[in-house]
Structures are given as C-alpha cells and as structure tokens.
Design a protein around this motif. Structure first.
Motif, PDB file in Angstrom:
ATOM      1  N   ASP A   9       1.073  -1.287  -0.008  1.00 33.68           N
ATOM      2  CA  ASP A   9       0.130  -0.173   0.126  1.00 33.68           C
ATOM      3  C   ASP A   9       0.719   1.474  -0.181  1.00 33.68           C
ATOM      4  N   LEU A  10       2.502   1.402   0.230  1.00 33.95           N
ATOM      5  CA  LEU A  10       2.881   2.445   0.302  1.00 33.95           C
ATOM      6  C   LEU A  10       4.048   2.479  -0.964  1.00 33.95           C
ATOM      7  N   ARG A  11       3.693   4.141  -0.764  1.00 35.62           N
ATOM      8  CA  ARG A  11       4.439   4.081  -1.906  1.00 35.62           C
ATOM      9  C   ARG A  11       5.559   5.454  -2.107  1.00 35.62           C
ATOM     10  N   PRO A  12       6.451   5.788  -2.764  1.00 35.53           N
ATOM     11  CA  PRO A  12       7.774   6.695  -2.345  1.00 35.53           C
ATOM     12  C   PRO A  12       6.776   8.379  -3.184  1.00 35.53           C
ATOM     13  N   VAL A  13       6.865   9.584  -2.115  1.00 31.24           N
ATOM     14  CA  VAL A  13       6.156  10.603  -3.012  1.00 31.24           C
ATOM     15  C   VAL A  13       7.693  11.510  -2.318  1.00 31.24           C
ATOM     16  N   SER A  14       7.037  13.028  -2.366  1.00 27.98           N
ATOM     17  CA  SER A  14       7.805  13.824  -1.714  1.00 27.98           C
ATOM     18  C   SER A  14       6.906  15.300  -1.706  1.00 27.98           C
ATOM     19  N   ARG A  15       6.267  15.582  -0.646  1.00 22.77           N
ATOM     20  CA  ARG A  15       5.489  16.517  -0.119  1.00 22.77           C
ATOM     21  C   ARG A  15       5.688  16.952   1.029  1.00 22.77           C
ATOM     22  N   ARG A  16       5.454  18.057   1.213  1.00 27.21           N
ATOM     23  CA  ARG A  16       5.112  19.255   2.423  1.00 27.21           C
ATOM     24  C   ARG A  16       6.557  19.455   2.217  1.00 27.21           C
ATOM     25  N   LEU A  17       7.684  20.009   1.278  1.00 33.48           N
ATOM     26  CA  LEU A  17       8.431  20.848   1.103  1.00 33.48           C
ATOM     27  C   LEU A  17      10.105  19.342   1.516  1.00 33.48           C
ATOM     28  N   GLY A  18       9.003  18.584   0.922  1.00 28.17           N
ATOM     29  CA  GLY A  18       9.717  17.170   1.445  1.00 28.17           C
ATOM     30  C   GLY A  18       9.810  16.614   2.447  1.00 28.17           C
ATOM     31  N   ILE A  19       9.065  16.750   3.424  1.00 23.69           N
ATOM     32  CA  ILE A  19       9.259  16.185   4.671  1.00 23.69           C
ATOM     33  C   ILE A  19       8.555  14.737   4.015  1.00 23.69           C
ATOM     34  N   VAL A  20       7.382  14.940   3.564  1.00 19.31           N
ATOM     35  CA  VAL A  20       7.124  13.698   3.866  1.00 19.31           C
ATOM     36  C   VAL A  20       7.406  12.618   2.685  1.00 19.31           C
ATOM     37  N   ASN A  21       7.736  11.804   2.874  1.00 27.01           N
ATOM     38  CA  ASN A  21       8.670  10.789   2.382  1.00 27.01           C
ATOM     39  C   ASN A  21       8.330   9.408   1.200  1.00 27.01           C
ATOM     40  N   LEU A  22       6.270   8.939   2.138  1.00 23.55           N
ATOM     41  CA  LEU A  22       5.728   8.226   1.469  1.00 23.55           C
ATOM     42  C   LEU A  22       4.436   7.837   1.916  1.00 23.55           C
ATOM     43  N   ALA A  23       3.128   7.354   1.370  1.00 22.25           N
ATOM     44  CA  ALA A  23       2.060   8.338   1.410  1.00 22.25           C
ATOM     45  C   ALA A  23       1.483   6.519   0.886  1.00 22.25           C
ATOM     46  N   ARG A  24      -0.438   6.702   1.051  1.00 18.26           N
ATOM     47  CA  ARG A  24      -0.841   5.610   0.626  1.00 18.26           C
ATOM     48  C   ARG A  24      -2.336   6.052   0.435  1.00 18.26           C
ATOM     49  N   ASP A  25      -3.197   4.840  -0.134  1.00 20.93           N
ATOM     50  CA  ASP A  25      -4.278   5.700  -0.548  1.00 20.93           C
ATOM     51  C   ASP A  25      -5.557   4.754   0.572  1.00 20.93           C
ATOM     52  N   THR A  26      -6.050   6.564   1.232  1.00 25.59           N
ATOM     53  CA  THR A  26      -6.908   5.603   2.275  1.00 25.59           C
ATOM     54  C   THR A  26      -8.488   5.802   1.998  1.00 25.59           C
ATOM     55  N   ALA A  27      -8.249   6.030   0.983  1.00 27.58           N
ATOM     56  CA  ALA A  27     -10.141   6.873   0.088  1.00 27.58           C
ATOM     57  C   ALA A  27     -11.161   5.173   0.875  1.00 27.58           C
ATOM     58  N   ALA A  28     -10.564   3.970   0.464  1.00 27.91           N
ATOM     59  CA  ALA A  28     -11.138   2.671   0.797  1.00 27.91           C
ATOM     60  C   ALA A  28     -11.424   2.583   2.801  1.00 27.91           C
ATOM     61  N   GLU A  29     -10.417   3.073   3.138  1.00 22.49           N
ATOM     62  CA  GLU A  29     -10.602   2.111   4.857  1.00 22.49           C
ATOM     63  C   GLU A  29     -11.508   4.274   5.227  1.00 22.49           C
ATOM     64  N   ASN A  30     -11.721   5.398   4.847  1.00 18.00           N
ATOM     65  CA  ASN A  30     -12.252   6.992   5.058  1.00 18.00           C
ATOM     66  C   ASN A  30     -13.746   6.244   5.211  1.00 18.00           C
ATOM     67  N   ALA A  31     -14.314   5.103   3.796  1.00 17.44           N
ATOM     68  CA  ALA A  31     -15.383   4.805   3.115  1.00 17.44           C
ATOM     69  C   ALA A  31     -16.041   4.321   4.429  1.00 17.44           C
ATOM     70  N   THR A  32     -15.156   3.258   5.230  1.00 15.12           N
ATOM     71  CA  THR A  32     -16.067   2.215   6.002  1.00 15.12           C
ATOM     72  C   THR A  32     -15.692   3.043   7.726  1.00 15.12           C
ATOM     73  N   ARG A  33     -15.419   4.386   8.093  1.00 14.49           N
ATOM     74  CA  ARG A  33     -15.646   5.325   8.952  1.00 14.49           C
ATOM     75  C   ARG A  33     -16.708   5.793   9.324  1.00 14.49           C
ATOM     76  N   LYS A  34     -16.313   5.857  10.272  1.00 12.58           N
ATOM     77  CA  LYS A  34     -18.108   6.960  10.374  1.00 12.58           C
ATOM     78  C   LYS A  34     -17.548   8.906  10.400  1.00 12.58           C
ATOM     79  N   TRP A  35     -18.721   9.695  10.806  1.00 13.92           N
ATOM     80  CA  TRP A  35     -18.713  10.722  10.238  1.00 13.92           C
ATOM     81  C   TRP A  35     -17.374  11.397  11.435  1.00 13.92           C
ATOM     82  N   TYR A  36     -17.794  10.918  12.959  1.00 14.24           N
ATOM     83  CA  TYR A  36     -17.429  11.838  14.155  1.00 14.24           C
ATOM     84  C   TYR A  36     -16.516  10.924  14.357  1.00 14.24           C
TER      85      TYR A  36
END
Length: 252
Positions: free
Chosen positions: A189-216
């Motif tokens: 699920d992890l992939r290398p990225v470069s975001r937030r001025l190089g602070i973030v170096n790993l990321a994943r897709d959380t769309a499916a996991e957020n769909a199962t979470r409650k609004w609160y």
C-alpha cells in the motif's frame, strides 16, 4: 485292666488335640497363601500399570527466537519525539491563551482593530503551521515477521531480501494533541512521494478506509515522514533500509 485302660486313654488324648488343632492350622496356612497371592498380584498389577506422564515431560519448552514477533525497524529518537510532543502541547496552550483570553480582552476595549487581528493571527498561525509540518511525523515502525525469520539474523536477512507484498507494518505517528496513533498498513500500500517541502516521503491511498469510518471519527493517516537517515534503531537497522528500497522498487 485298669492300667491298660488308663494308658490307652493317655495315648488317645494327644491325637484328639492334634485333630482339633488341624483345621485351625490349615485355615491359617490358606489365609497366608491367599494373602501372599493377593500381594503378588498387586505387585504385578502395579508393575504392569502404565505410569502417568508428568506435566513437565508432557509440556515441551517453547522455542527460542532471536527476534520478537513485532520487530521495531524504525525509531525516530527519544529526544526528537519528546521535543515534538512538547511543541504540539505548547502550541495548543498558545492558541487557547491568545484566542480565548487576549483577543476577547482587546476586542472589548478597541472593537475590531489591528491589535485584535494580530492577536488572532498569533493564535491561529502557529497552530496551523505545527499541525501541517508535524502531522506526518512517524515515531515508531514495527514489522510483523514470521516464525522462521525470527530464528537468527541470517534467516531474517533472507526474509528481508525478498519481502512479500502482504507484509504488515504498524506505523505509529502523533495525533493533533501529541497522542500516539497507530496505523496498520501493508507493504504493497505504500509508495514513495515528496510532499510538504520534502517532509513526507511515504504515502498510501486511504479512500477505501475512510469510507468505512463514521463521520465523527478521525480520517486515516495517508502521509508519513520516516526518513532513513533519522532511524536510531540499534538492532538490525538495515531492515528499514531494505523496506524503503522494496517500496521504491514497487513504484517502478
């Protein structure tokens, strides 16, 4: 005649006593034989009866492993973790002080003035900046390893050399209030990225996991900052480097 009669009686009386004692002697002999037979049979039964296995012999000792089931492969350092936790809490106190104490006091005296605007920005800007830069910070990463790879360093190196895509990683980051927040992810699920001025170096897709979470509920953590140069693990530090290399190869 009288003498002969007396002699005859004297010879007959011992025989009668012997005859009377004979049944008791024979009964005693039979009892002794029976007791001997019972004792012998008891000994035979005890000798032929299988001995119960002791609990110590039935329970085998647990196998000894060189590594735990959840191996810590990344640690950001105690000093860095403590500093960022204190920074987050201090920023919250600054936000509460300027936002709910200083700003209302100036607003009552001056109304909507430049001073009120400055105090409001002094409360909001540090909070947003710290939250934006420190939210992907990773404190720990634990990898779950199978039993065969826990036996020795050589077996662990063989496992790490060809990591399966379904290897589970427990990534612990900091929440908004510096509380530990664990995220279980798979290596695929992890992939290398470069975001937030190089602070973030790993990321994943959380769309499916957020769909199962409650609004609160909080949204799942999608961005991580776990630099190989920041790793302070002393035991098997090469494992995290191999994990990062495997993630880079998956992207290609």
């Amino acid at each position: 005649m009288l003498v002969l009669g007396v002699l005859r009686r004297a010879h007959r009386t011992p025989l009668r006593f012997d005859v009377l004692r004979l049944p008791s002697v024979t009964s005693r002999g039979l009892r002794v034989r029976q007791n001997a037979q019972i004792s012998v049979s008891g000994l035979r039964l005890e000798s032929t009866k299988p001995k119960p296995s002791s609990p110590a012999s039935s329970q085998l000792p647990p196998p000894q492993f060189a590594y735990p089931e959840r191996l810590c492969v990344y640690h950001a350092g105690t000093g860095r973790i403590t500093f960022l936790a204190c920074l987050k809490i201090s920023t919250l106190f600054i936000f509460v002080f300027f936002g709910f104490v200083v700003t209302p006091a100036y607003f009552e005296k001056e109304g909507l003035s430049p001073t009120v605007l400055r105090t409001t920005l002094s409360a909001v800007i540090p909070l947003l900046f710290v939250a934006y830069t420190t939210s992907p910070f990773v404190s720990f990463v634990h990898m779950r390893i199978p039993p065969f790879a826990r036996q020795s360093e050589d077996m662990l190196r063989r496992f790490v050399r060809k990591l399966p895509p379904d290897t589970e990683l427990d990534v612990t980051s900091m929440s908004f209030i510096a509380k530990p927040r664990a995220s279980r992810v798979k290596l695929s699920d992890l992939r290398p990225v470069s975001r937030r001025l190089g602070i973030v170096n790993l990321a994943r897709d959380t769309a499916a996991e957020n769909a199962t979470r409650k609004w609160y509920m909080f949204r799942a953590v999608a961005d991580f900052s776990a630099q190989p140069s920041s790793n302070t693990v002393r035991r098997a530090p090469w494992v995290w480097e191999s994990i990062v290399d495997t993630i880079k190869k998956q992207q290609v």
